[in-house]
Motif scaffolding. Structure first.
Motif, short mmCIF file in Angstrom:
data_model
loop_
_atom_site.label_atom_id
_atom_site.label_comp_id
_atom_site.label_asym_id
_atom_site.label_seq_id
_atom_site.Cartn_x
_atom_site.Cartn_y
_atom_site.Cartn_z
N GLU A 192 -9.51 5.41 1.81
CA GLU A 192 -8.47 4.41 1.68
C GLU A 192 -8.99 2.97 1.77
O GLU A 192 -8.61 2.13 0.95
N PRO A 193 -9.85 2.62 2.73
CA PRO A 193 -10.29 1.22 2.82
C PRO A 193 -10.97 0.70 1.55
O PRO A 193 -10.89 -0.48 1.24
N TYR A 194 -11.60 1.58 0.80
CA TYR A 194 -12.25 1.17 -0.45
C TYR A 194 -11.22 1.03 -1.58
O TYR A 194 -11.15 0.01 -2.24
N TYR A 195 -10.42 2.06 -1.78
CA TYR A 195 -9.51 2.08 -2.93
C TYR A 195 -8.30 1.17 -2.77
O TYR A 195 -7.69 0.77 -3.76
N VAL A 196 -7.95 0.80 -1.55
CA VAL A 196 -6.83 -0.12 -1.34
C VAL A 196 -7.13 -1.47 -1.99
O VAL A 196 -6.22 -2.20 -2.36
N ARG A 197 -8.38 -1.78 -2.19
CA ARG A 197 -8.79 -3.06 -2.78
C ARG A 197 -8.34 -3.22 -4.23
O ARG A 197 -8.31 -4.33 -4.75
N VAL A 198 -7.98 -2.11 -4.87
CA VAL A 198 -7.46 -2.18 -6.24
C VAL A 198 -6.02 -1.67 -6.32
O VAL A 198 -5.51 -1.40 -7.41
#
Length: 181
Positions: free
Chosen positions: A118-124
């Motif tokens: 989640e912390p990575y993909y929330v950026r998009v």
């Protein structure tokens, strides 16, 4: 990467072996046991949504999407998203996702689902889905099931059901994941 010397372009047939090698290096042989791979078995990726990041002849990263159905709703499964290990953290993966998500939206796809951090993909724009709303074939950590609405705001909040392959393009021996019928 402010001094970006690379570009994003559609994946070509001749890129396929390099993309497969990148996925092997990035995810190892255990990737085939994951639920998301069961949904890809026997299915071609969406060609219009398969992109690579390149610097000349060098493959830096790749992204692919797969057609799935969640309950009765068409959707896309993102992945794998892979970047050369020594180039991670330089914006290549995020740029690939932004580009591909924009294309998916322009082509009218309603949503995207994935299993990831989640912390990575929330950026998009991805967000964690409520546990139990959608069910992948095989075990999946509910905290890693993420979704993104493309066509209608908050569409992923109402989607529910089993994630199934939208079609079979190549015969497969195993019954790893159901096919929408």
């Amino acid at each position: 990467m402010s001094d970006q010397n690379w570009q994003i372009r559609p994946e070509r047939a001749e890129d396929a072996p390099l993309v497969e090698l990148l996925n092997a290096v990035s995810f190892g042989p255990g990737r085939y046991a994951k639920s998301a791979y069961r949904l890809r078995d026997g299915v071609d990726p969406v060609a219009s949504l398969s992109f690579v990041a390149v610097d000349g002849a060098n493959l830096l990263g790749s992204i692919r999407f797969w057609p799935v159905v969640i309950g009765m709703e068409p959707s896309l499964l993102l992945g794998p998203l892979a970047v050369q290990p020594d180039l991670r953290g330089r914006g290549i993966g995020i740029a690939l996702m932004k580009h591909a998500i924009g294309e998916a939206r322009a082509l009218g796809y309603p949503s995207i689902v994935l299993v990831g951090d989640e912390p990575y993909y929330v950026r998009v724009g991805f967000a964690r889905l409520a546990p139990g709303r959608i069910k992948f074939p095989g075990p999946v950590d509910p905290a890693r099931v993420l979704g993104l609405s493309l066509a209608q705001p908050n569409a992923m909040l109402t989607i529910k059901g089993e994630v199934r392959r939208a079609r079979i393009d190549h015969p497969v021996a195993a019954d790893g994941a159901a096919v929408a019928g």
